[in-house]
Design a protein around this motif. Sequence first.
Motif, short mmCIF file in Angstrom:
data_model
loop_
_atom_site.label_atom_id
_atom_site.label_comp_id
_atom_site.label_asym_id
_atom_site.label_seq_id
_atom_site.Cartn_x
_atom_site.Cartn_y
_atom_site.Cartn_z
N ILE A 1 0.84 -1.21 0.00
CA ILE A 1 0.00 0.00 0.00
C ILE A 1 0.87 1.25 0.00
O ILE A 1 0.52 2.27 -0.61
CB ILE A 1 -0.96 -0.01 1.20
CG1 ILE A 1 -1.91 -1.21 1.10
CG2 ILE A 1 -1.76 1.29 1.26
CD1 ILE A 1 -2.86 -1.34 2.28
N GLY A 2 2.02 1.17 0.66
CA GLY A 2 2.93 2.31 0.65
C GLY A 2 3.40 2.66 -0.75
O GLY A 2 3.53 3.84 -1.10
N GLY A 3 3.64 1.63 -1.57
CA GLY A 3 4.14 1.86 -2.92
C GLY A 3 3.09 2.26 -3.93
O GLY A 3 3.40 2.94 -4.91
N PHE B 1 8.39 -0.95 -9.01
CA PHE B 1 8.31 -2.38 -8.71
C PHE B 1 6.94 -2.74 -8.13
O PHE B 1 6.31 -3.71 -8.58
CB PHE B 1 9.42 -2.77 -7.73
CG PHE B 1 9.44 -4.24 -7.39
CD1 PHE B 1 10.16 -5.13 -8.19
CD2 PHE B 1 8.76 -4.72 -6.28
CE1 PHE B 1 10.17 -6.49 -7.88
CE2 PHE B 1 8.76 -6.07 -5.97
CZ PHE B 1 9.47 -6.97 -6.78
N THR B 2 6.48 -1.97 -7.13
CA THR B 2 5.18 -2.28 -6.53
C THR B 2 4.04 -2.07 -7.52
O THR B 2 3.07 -2.84 -7.53
CB THR B 2 4.94 -1.41 -5.27
OG1 THR B 2 5.09 -0.03 -5.61
CG2 THR B 2 5.91 -1.77 -4.17
N TYR B 3 4.16 -1.06 -8.36
CA TYR B 3 3.12 -0.82 -9.36
C TYR B 3 3.07 -1.98 -10.35
O TYR B 3 1.99 -2.45 -10.73
CB TYR B 3 3.39 0.48 -10.10
CG TYR B 3 2.18 1.06 -10.79
CD1 TYR B 3 1.38 2.01 -10.15
CD2 TYR B 3 1.82 0.66 -12.06
CE1 TYR B 3 0.26 2.54 -10.76
CE2 TYR B 3 0.70 1.19 -12.69
CZ TYR B 3 -0.08 2.13 -12.03
OH TYR B 3 -1.20 2.64 -12.64
N THR B 4 4.24 -2.45 -10.78
CA THR B 4 4.30 -3.51 -11.79
C THR B 4 3.84 -4.85 -11.24
O THR B 4 3.05 -5.57 -11.87
CB THR B 4 5.73 -3.64 -12.34
OG1 THR B 4 6.12 -2.39 -12.93
CG2 THR B 4 5.82 -4.74 -13.38
N PHE B 5 4.32 -5.20 -10.04
CA PHE B 5 4.10 -6.56 -9.53
C PHE B 5 2.98 -6.68 -8.51
O PHE B 5 2.64 -7.80 -8.10
CB PHE B 5 5.41 -7.09 -8.93
CG PHE B 5 6.49 -7.28 -9.95
CD1 PHE B 5 6.44 -8.34 -10.84
CD2 PHE B 5 7.54 -6.38 -10.05
CE1 PHE B 5 7.43 -8.52 -11.79
CE2 PHE B 5 8.54 -6.55 -11.00
CZ PHE B 5 8.49 -7.62 -11.87
N PHE B 6 2.38 -5.54 -8.11
CA PHE B 6 1.25 -5.62 -7.19
C PHE B 6 0.03 -4.88 -7.72
O PHE B 6 -1.08 -5.43 -7.72
CB PHE B 6 1.65 -5.07 -5.81
CG PHE B 6 2.68 -5.89 -5.11
CD1 PHE B 6 2.35 -7.13 -4.58
CD2 PHE B 6 3.99 -5.45 -5.00
CE1 PHE B 6 3.30 -7.92 -3.94
CE2 PHE B 6 4.94 -6.22 -4.37
CZ PHE B 6 4.60 -7.46 -3.85
N VAL C 1 14.37 11.65 -3.95
CA VAL C 1 13.11 11.08 -4.43
C VAL C 1 13.37 9.98 -5.45
O VAL C 1 12.65 8.98 -5.51
CB VAL C 1 12.23 12.20 -5.05
CG1 VAL C 1 11.06 11.61 -5.84
CG2 VAL C 1 11.70 13.12 -3.95
N ASN C 2 14.42 10.15 -6.25
CA ASN C 2 14.74 9.13 -7.26
C ASN C 2 15.11 7.79 -6.64
O ASN C 2 14.98 6.76 -7.29
CB ASN C 2 15.88 9.62 -8.16
CG ASN C 2 15.41 10.65 -9.16
OD1 ASN C 2 14.24 10.72 -9.50
ND2 ASN C 2 16.33 11.46 -9.65
N LEU C 3 15.58 7.80 -5.40
CA LEU C 3 15.87 6.54 -4.72
C LEU C 3 14.61 5.72 -4.53
O LEU C 3 14.66 4.48 -4.46
CB LEU C 3 16.52 6.82 -3.36
CG LEU C 3 17.95 7.36 -3.36
CD1 LEU C 3 18.36 7.76 -1.95
CD2 LEU C 3 18.91 6.32 -3.92
N ALA C 4 13.46 6.40 -4.43
CA ALA C 4 12.20 5.70 -4.22
C ALA C 4 11.56 5.22 -5.52
O ALA C 4 10.64 4.39 -5.48
CB ALA C 4 11.21 6.61 -3.48
N MET C 5 12.03 5.71 -6.66
CA MET C 5 11.38 5.37 -7.92
C MET C 5 11.42 3.88 -8.25
O MET C 5 10.41 3.32 -8.70
CB MET C 5 11.99 6.20 -9.06
CG MET C 5 11.77 7.70 -8.92
SD MET C 5 10.06 8.17 -8.54
CE MET C 5 9.22 7.56 -10.01
N PRO D 1 2.95 7.63 -3.37
CA PRO D 1 2.49 8.43 -4.51
C PRO D 1 1.57 9.57 -4.10
O PRO D 1 1.64 10.66 -4.68
CB PRO D 1 1.75 7.40 -5.38
CG PRO D 1 2.37 6.09 -5.03
CD PRO D 1 2.68 6.19 -3.56
N GLY D 2 0.71 9.32 -3.11
CA GLY D 2 -0.19 10.38 -2.64
C GLY D 2 0.58 11.53 -2.01
O GLY D 2 0.28 12.70 -2.25
#
Length: 450
Positions: A65-67, A357-362, A348-352, A72-73
């Motif tokens: 949920i964090g990802g 990954f979370t968007y793609t696989f979850f 911020v780029n460290l979090a990209m 993102p929010g």
Amino acid sequence: MKPGIHSNPTPFEVKRKERYVPVIAKFWFSHLFALLWLCFSFYLSLPWLHQLAEIVSLPLAILIIGGISYLPGYMNAFLLLSLILDKQPAFKNEFPTEQVTVLIAAYNEEEQIFETLSYLDKQDYQGKMQAIVINNGSKDRTVAEVERAMKELSFPIELMHEDKQGKFHALNLGLQAVKTPYVITLDADTLLHPSSIRYLVARMKSSPEEVAAVAGSVLVKNSRENLWTKLQEWDYFLGIASIKRLQGLYQGTLVAQGAYSLYKTDCLKEVGGWPDAIGEDIVLTWRLLQKNWKVYFEPLAVSFTEVPSTLKHFIRQRARWARGMIEGLNEVKPWKQPQLYVKYLTGVNLAMPYLDFTYTFFWIPGLILAFFGYFWIVGPMTLFVLPLTILSYSILFFYQRKYVFNPLNLRIRKNKFGLLFYILGYQMIMSPISVYGYVQETFRFKRKWK
């Protein structure tokens, strides 16, 4: 978006006196707003979090949920308020006359290079301007087209040859020949609005002494070609432009893109020119920032570039961008940046990778599950990110139309289907491609510039 070559732009400045809000106040106020939004989102998501935790465990539920929602929010809320608070300073002088050199690295550009040089010839810039075209081992009629331009166009053009393949090799050879205080890089397929260079130099001359580069505004010229170009039109017009404005506000534009940017020649030479990297413009910009210099963005310095029209070339380009970001992070760590804003922006780029990954696989599998009635990952709560996204894009759309397109006598093409697809589905394409780029860089796949 359609380039015009007979426009008479009006001054980009606000006549009424406005109360000045320090950048540091905008920075922390935007973070406070984002934090409040995060707390509100977390409170509302507790039932969703507990339900998902029963299936995958609480730590993994927070990670997922964090990802796809919390982070993102937070970032969208920070972006939204920053865009609202951003006020571009007026130019001190809209008609600078400093000498400028334009570097164009060209590899097999016979179809575009003459037109690109022709648009340079139509600039209303009043200072002395010259172009250096560096032929990077072209096997077509690029050299012949440049020689034709040298005969037919009215401004000085020099042709150089660099046989070692790689854009950075070509640009560094051209840099050795630069004698002017400012140098502009321009892609061989990029067209400039008639006032573009004038505004780009005016922003540099209106900026503090520590500003080393100004990124121009890049839009899409072949947007009518097919679905891929229609999507990218909105990405450049809204997505990339919003990030550039955010970074410009905090004095740390993270990419003075090679497609169209202005640099101080001495600063370029001090950091050694362009590095041997697939994202040479990213690494170069971060090296400039590491020197405690600043990088600005000028939305009125408009250019129009050719974007990939096939899925294959689109994937290759965006994967290359993702690799370039990782190269930049490896080259200059965010915590080693001397400026607070740049530490945050590069951080911020460290979090990209985590977000992609979370968007793609979850998120994408969760969306498929939602169609079958299983709202474990994607459900009503995930829609909370959407209003902020739409609101921030709406603010930028009206900003672009009022303060950029109208003064430049440009018009926004009707592309409603592309806009809808961009808002609802673009990230489902981008995140997997970015993950692919991260994998390429991790395992050192062979570089491909085109």
